[in-house]
Design a protein around this motif. Structure first.
Motif, short mmCIF file in Angstrom:
data_model
loop_
_atom_site.label_atom_id
_atom_site.label_comp_id
_atom_site.label_asym_id
_atom_site.label_seq_id
_atom_site.Cartn_x
_atom_site.Cartn_y
_atom_site.Cartn_z
N VAL A 1 0.63 -1.06 0.06
CA VAL A 1 0.24 0.00 -0.11
C VAL A 1 0.87 1.18 0.08
O VAL A 1 0.55 2.26 -0.71
CB VAL A 1 -0.97 0.01 1.31
N LEU A 2 2.01 1.32 0.94
CA LEU A 2 2.72 2.38 0.90
C LEU A 2 3.56 2.61 -0.36
O LEU A 2 3.48 3.80 -0.79
CB LEU A 2 3.70 2.35 2.05
N LEU A 3 3.83 1.62 -1.02
CA LEU A 3 4.63 1.77 -2.16
C LEU A 3 3.76 2.34 -3.46
O LEU A 3 4.09 3.15 -4.13
CB LEU A 3 5.36 0.46 -2.43
N GLY A 4 2.36 1.76 -3.32
CA GLY A 4 1.67 2.26 -4.35
C GLY A 4 1.15 3.69 -4.17
O GLY A 4 1.01 4.26 -5.10
N VAL A 5 1.06 4.14 -3.06
CA VAL A 5 0.84 5.70 -2.41
C VAL A 5 1.91 6.13 -3.16
O VAL A 5 1.93 7.47 -4.04
CB VAL A 5 0.57 5.95 -1.27
N VAL A 6 3.13 6.05 -3.00
CA VAL A 6 4.32 6.79 -3.43
C VAL A 6 4.28 6.76 -4.83
O VAL A 6 4.69 7.77 -5.58
CB VAL A 6 5.81 6.20 -2.91
N ILE B 1 1.73 13.81 -9.90
CA ILE B 1 2.33 15.14 -9.95
C ILE B 1 3.21 15.34 -11.21
O ILE B 1 3.28 16.63 -11.44
CB ILE B 1 3.22 15.49 -8.76
N ALA B 2 3.57 14.39 -12.26
CA ALA B 2 4.38 14.38 -13.15
C ALA B 2 3.65 15.57 -14.39
O ALA B 2 4.12 16.45 -14.70
CB ALA B 2 4.80 13.17 -13.46
N TYR C 1 9.35 10.30 -12.81
CA TYR C 1 8.82 9.05 -13.46
C TYR C 1 9.61 8.00 -12.96
O TYR C 1 9.30 6.89 -12.82
CB TYR C 1 8.59 9.31 -14.78
N VAL C 2 10.93 8.12 -12.90
CA VAL C 2 11.87 6.87 -12.48
C VAL C 2 11.64 6.69 -10.94
O VAL C 2 11.49 5.51 -10.71
CB VAL C 2 13.37 7.46 -12.71
N ALA C 3 11.33 7.71 -10.23
CA ALA C 3 10.99 7.22 -8.83
C ALA C 3 9.73 6.54 -8.69
O ALA C 3 9.37 5.49 -8.03
CB ALA C 3 11.00 8.71 -7.95
N TRP D 1 8.00 -1.03 -9.12
CA TRP D 1 8.61 -2.12 -9.28
C TRP D 1 8.68 -2.88 -7.96
O TRP D 1 8.57 -4.16 -7.77
CB TRP D 1 10.11 -2.11 -9.78
N LEU D 2 8.98 -2.08 -6.89
CA LEU D 2 9.08 -2.87 -5.38
C LEU D 2 7.89 -3.13 -5.13
O LEU D 2 7.68 -4.38 -4.34
CB LEU D 2 9.63 -1.76 -4.62
#
Length: 662
Positions: free
Chosen positions: A64-69, A76-77, A150-152, A158-159
Motif C-alpha cells: 500500500v505504501l509503495l503504491g501511494v508513493v 504530480i508529473a 517518473y523514475v521514482a 517495481w518494488l
C-alpha cells in the motif's frame, strides 16, 4: 441373493461404483462425472480469500505504501510537465511580439486597440517578455525533474510488484499445502462421490487460476484506485468545471461495468465447472484406454469428449467475450469524454482563464482518470474468475473430514492379531442398512477367507477393520482394544493390504517394495522379494532392482506388478494381513508358488483373504460365506462342503462348470 445390479448406488463400495457409470452423478467408463450446480457467493468468498493474507500484513502495508508513493509521483508529473509547455508557449509568444512593445501590458493594450480582445485576454494570463524567446535551460531543468519523478514512480511500482508477488505466492503455497493436508483427512466416502478429474481440477487448475488472478489484480487494483483518487484531486485543483465534465462519465462507466460483470460472473463459474467436467472425462477415458479400445467404444468416447469440449468452448467463449466487452466500451466513453474536455479546455485557453500547460496536464489527467476506471472494470472480471475458483477450492476445504483422532494410546503392547466383531452395523446410506448385528471372533494367527457373490460386503468388511469407514453400531477390537479409540495411523501401521488393483509408484522396483517400510535394509528387501518370487523375474530386467517403473507399471506384466505389491506388504511385517483377490493377476504356476509362500509367511500373523476362486482358500482356518452383508455360513472347507449349503453351491458352480466346459 444380492448382486451389484440390484444394489442401491449408495451401498456400493468404490470399485463397484467405478465399473457402473453412465448415470447422472456417477463416475465410470464414459460416465464423465457431473459437476454440481451451486450459486456463486462472491463477497463471502472474497473476504475469506483476503483473510488468508492476514499473516502477511507487514508486506501488504508495504504494498500500500509503495503504491501511494508510485501513484503520487505519477500524478504530480503531468502538472510539472505542463509548466514546461507553458515555458515553450510563452517563449514563442515573446518572439511573436518582437521588440516593438517594451512590456507585456503595452502589447495587451495594443491588441485591444486593434479589436483582438480574445488574444489580449489570453496574453494577459501569460508570463511573457516581449522579444524574449524560449528559455531552453529552464525547459531542460523541468524535463529533468519530470524524468526523475517518473523514475521514482517506476522504482516504487517495481518494488510494489515484488512485494505483491511474494504475498500472492506465499498465500497460494500455503493454500496448496492446506489442500494437500485436507485430502489426507477426508474420508474414503468423499473420494467415492467425486470424479477424479473434477477433484484434480480443483487442486490444480483452480488454484493456478486463483494465483494468476490475484497476481494480476492485487497491485493493479490498488494502483488504479489510488490513481483515480489522486488524479481526481489534481483535476479539481486545475479546473473544477472540467473535473465535473469528466466525472459525468463515471455513472455511465459504472452502469456498463455492473451490467457486464453481472453477466460474466456466472459465465466464469460455468467455465471452471465445465473445465472440471472435461478433466474428469479425459482422465477416465485415458486411464481405461485399453478397455475403450477392446470394446470398440472409441467413437463413443470421442463423441462424449466432443460434447464436453463443445460445452467448455461455449462457456469459455461466453465468459471471455462478455468480459472483453468492458475494454472497448470504456474506451468509447473515455474518447467521448476526451473530445469534450479538449473543446472546453481550448475555449478556456482562448479566453485566458487557463494556461495551455494546465489544459495539457488536464487532458493527461482525463486519460489517467479513464484508464484506471477501465482497468478496475477489467481487473474486477479477472477477480470474479479467481474468486469463482477460490469458491471451488473452499468447497473442498470445507468438506466433512474423518472423525477426530483420539489421543495416541500406543495400542496393544504386543500385537497378537486377535480380531473381534461385536454386533457391528454399517451402511453407506443411512436409509439402507448393509451390515447388521455382525459378530465374529478371529484368533491370532488364523487365516480367514471371505467368499460370497459380488456386492455381498466382503471388501466392506475389511475396510471397516482399516477404519476407512466408521461403524454405525457395535465395535471392532484388536487384541481387546477398540479400534475406534486408536489413531488411524497407529492402527494401519499394524495392517498390511494387497488389493486386486495393483498400485505402483514412480521409482525403482526396490523403492516400491520398501514403500511400506522405508527403513528396511537391503537384505530385508531381498528376503521379501525372494519369498514372494519377485527375485525370479527381476534379474531378467536390464537394471535389476534399480529398474524404474512408471506409476501404471507399464514396464512389467500385470502378474509381476502384483508380486511386487505382495512383497511390499510382506516387508512391512504386519500383524494383520489383508489380501483382496491378491493372486487374481498371476498365472496358475505362480499362484501355486505364492500359496506356499503365503502359508509360511502367514504362520505368525492373522490373515483375511477375499477370494472368488475357492481353490485358493481350501487351507484357510475359517471360511466366511457372506450374503447381503450377513455371514450366512462359517467353518472349514471340509465342514462347509459337508453342510451342503451356500458354500457348497458356490464350490460346485465353479468346479462342475469347469468340468462341463472341458
Amino acid at each position: 441373493m444380492s448382486t451389484t445390479a440390484n444394489k442401491p448406488a449408495g451401498q456400493m463400495k468404490q470399485t463397484e461404483r467405478v465399473v457402473m457409470g453412465g448415470g447422472p452423478g456417477r463416475g465410470g467408463p464414459f460416465g464423465g462425472g457431473q459437476v454440481g450446480q451451486k450459486a456463486s457467493d462472491f463477497k463471502p468468498s472474497l473476504k475469506r480469500l483476503l483473510r488468508r493474507m492476514a499473516p502477511d500484513r507487514a508486506r501488504i502495508a508495504g504494498v500500500v505504501l509503495l503504491g501511494v508513493v508510485s501513484v503520487a509521483f505519477s500524478v504530480i508529473a503531468p502538472k510539472i510537465l505542463g509548466h514546461a509547455t507553458d515555458l515553450i508557449f510563452q517563449g514563442l509568444f515573446g518572439n511573436r511580439l518582437g521588440a516593438e512593445h517594451a512590456t507585456k501590458e503595452q502589447a495587451v493594450e495594443a491588441a485591444r486597440a486593434a479589436g483582438d480582445g480574445t488574444f489580449a485576454d489570453m496574453l494577459s494570463k501569460l508570463d511573457v517578455v516581449p522579444g524574449v524567446g524560449v528559455d531552453f535551460g529552464a525547459v531542460g531543468s523541468v524535463l529533468l525533474i519530470v524524468l526523475a519523478v517518473y523514475v521514482a514512480s517506476a522504482l516504487a511500482g517495481w518494488l510494489q510488484g515484488w512485494f505483491v508477488t511474494d504475498v500472492v505466492q506465499r498465500t497460494v503455497s500455503d493454500l496448496r499445502e492446506e489442500v494437500e493436508q485436507k485430502l489426507h483427512r477426508l474420508p474414503l466416502g468423499y473420494f467415492d462421490r467425486q470424479p477424479r478429474g473434477e477433484l484434480l481440477s480443483r487442486v490444480t487448475n483452480d488454484i493456478d487460476n486463483l494465483s494468476q488472478s490475484l497476481q494480476q489484480t492485487l497491485a493493479q487494483l490498488l494502483t488504479s484506485i489510488l490513481t483515480v483518487v489522486g488524479v481526481l484531486g489534481m483535476m479539481f485543483w486545475i479546473s473544477p468545471l472540467l473535473a465535473v465534465i469528466s466525472l459525468a462519465a463515471v455513472p455511465l462507466t459504472m452502469i456498463i461495468s455492473k451490467q457486464v460483470m453481472g453477466r460474466s460472473q456466472g459465465l466464469f463459474v460455468e467455465q471452471w465447472r465445465r473445465t472440471g467436467a472435461l478433466n474428469a472425462q479425459i482422465e477416465e477415458t485415458f486411464s481405461g484406454h485399453a478397455l475403450v479400445r477392446v470394446y470398440g467404444r472409441l467413437p463413443e468416447a470421442e463423441e462424449r469428449f466432443a460434447e464436453q469440449n463443445e460445452a467448455l468452448f461455449k462457456a469459455s467463449f461466453g465468459a471471455q467475450f462478455v468480459s472483453g466487452l468492458i475494454m472497448p466500451l470504456m474506451m468509447f466513453v473515455g474518447n467521448l469524454n476526451y473530445v469534450i474536455v479538449a473543446v472546453v479546455g481550448g475555449l478556456k485557453v482562448a479566453s485566458g482563464s487557463m494556461s495551455l500547460g494546465d489544459v495539457q496536464a488536464f487532458i493527461q489527467y482525463s486519460r489517467q482518470f479513464t484508464q484506471p476506471l477501465t482497468q478496475v472494470a477489467s481487473m474486477a472480471n479477472l477477480l470474479q474468475s479467481g474468486v469463482a475458483s477460490a469458491e471451488r477450492v473452499f468447497e473442498l476445504l470445507d468438506a466433512e473430514e474423518e472423525s477426530e483422532e483420539p489421543a495416541a494410546t500406543g495400542g496393544p503392547g504386543v500385537t497378537r492379531g486377535a480380531v473381534r466383531f461385536e454386533d457391528v452395523a454399517f451402511s453407506y446410506d443411512e436409509d439402507r442398512p448393509l451390515i447388521e448385528d455382525l459378530s465374529l471372533d478371529v484368533q491370532p494367527g488364523q487365516t480367514v477367507a471371505i467368499v460370497g457373490p459380488t456386492g455381498a460386503g466382503k471388501t466392506t468388511l475389511v475396510n471397516l477393520i482399516l477404519r476407512f469407514y466408521e461403524l454405525n453400531g457395535g465395535r471392532i477390537t484388536l487384541d481387546g482394544v477398540d479400534i475406534a479409540g486408536m489413531q488411524r495411523r497407529e492402527l494401519r501401521d499394524r495392517i498390511g493390504m494387497v488389493l486386486q488393483d495393483t498400485w505402483l509408484f514412480e521409482g525403482t522396483i526396490r523403492d516400491n517394495i520398501a514403500y511400506g517400510r522405508p527403513s528396511a535394509t537391503e537384505e530385508e528387501i531381498l528376503e521379501a522379494a525372494k519369498a514372494t518370487f519377485v527375485d525370479r523375474f527381476v534379474h531378467s530386467l536390464p537394471e535389476g532392482y534399480d529398474t524404474v517403473i512408471s506409476g501404471d507399471g507399464g514396464s512389467v506384466s500385470a502378474g509381476e506388478r502384483q508380486l511386487i505389491t505382495i512383497a511390499r506388504a510382506f516387508l512391512s511385517d504386519p500383524a494383520l494381513l489383508i489380501l483382496d483377490e491378491a493372486t487374481s493377476s498371476v498365472d496358475t504356476r505362480t499362484e501355486l508358488l505364492l500359496q506356499h509362500a503365503m502359508a509360511a509367511l502367514r504362520s505368525d500373523r492373522t490373515s483375511f483373504v477375499i477370494a472368488h476362486r475357492l481353490s485358493t482358500i481350501r487351507d484357510a482356518d475359517l471360511i466366511l460365506v457372506m450374503e447381503d452383508g450377513r455371514i450366512v455360513e462359517q467353518g472349514s472347507h471340509v465342514h462347509l462342503l459337508e453342510a451342503d449349503g451356500a458354500y457348497a453351491a458356490l464350490y460346485r458352480s465353479q468346479f462342475e462348470s469347469a468340468v462341463d466346459a472341458a
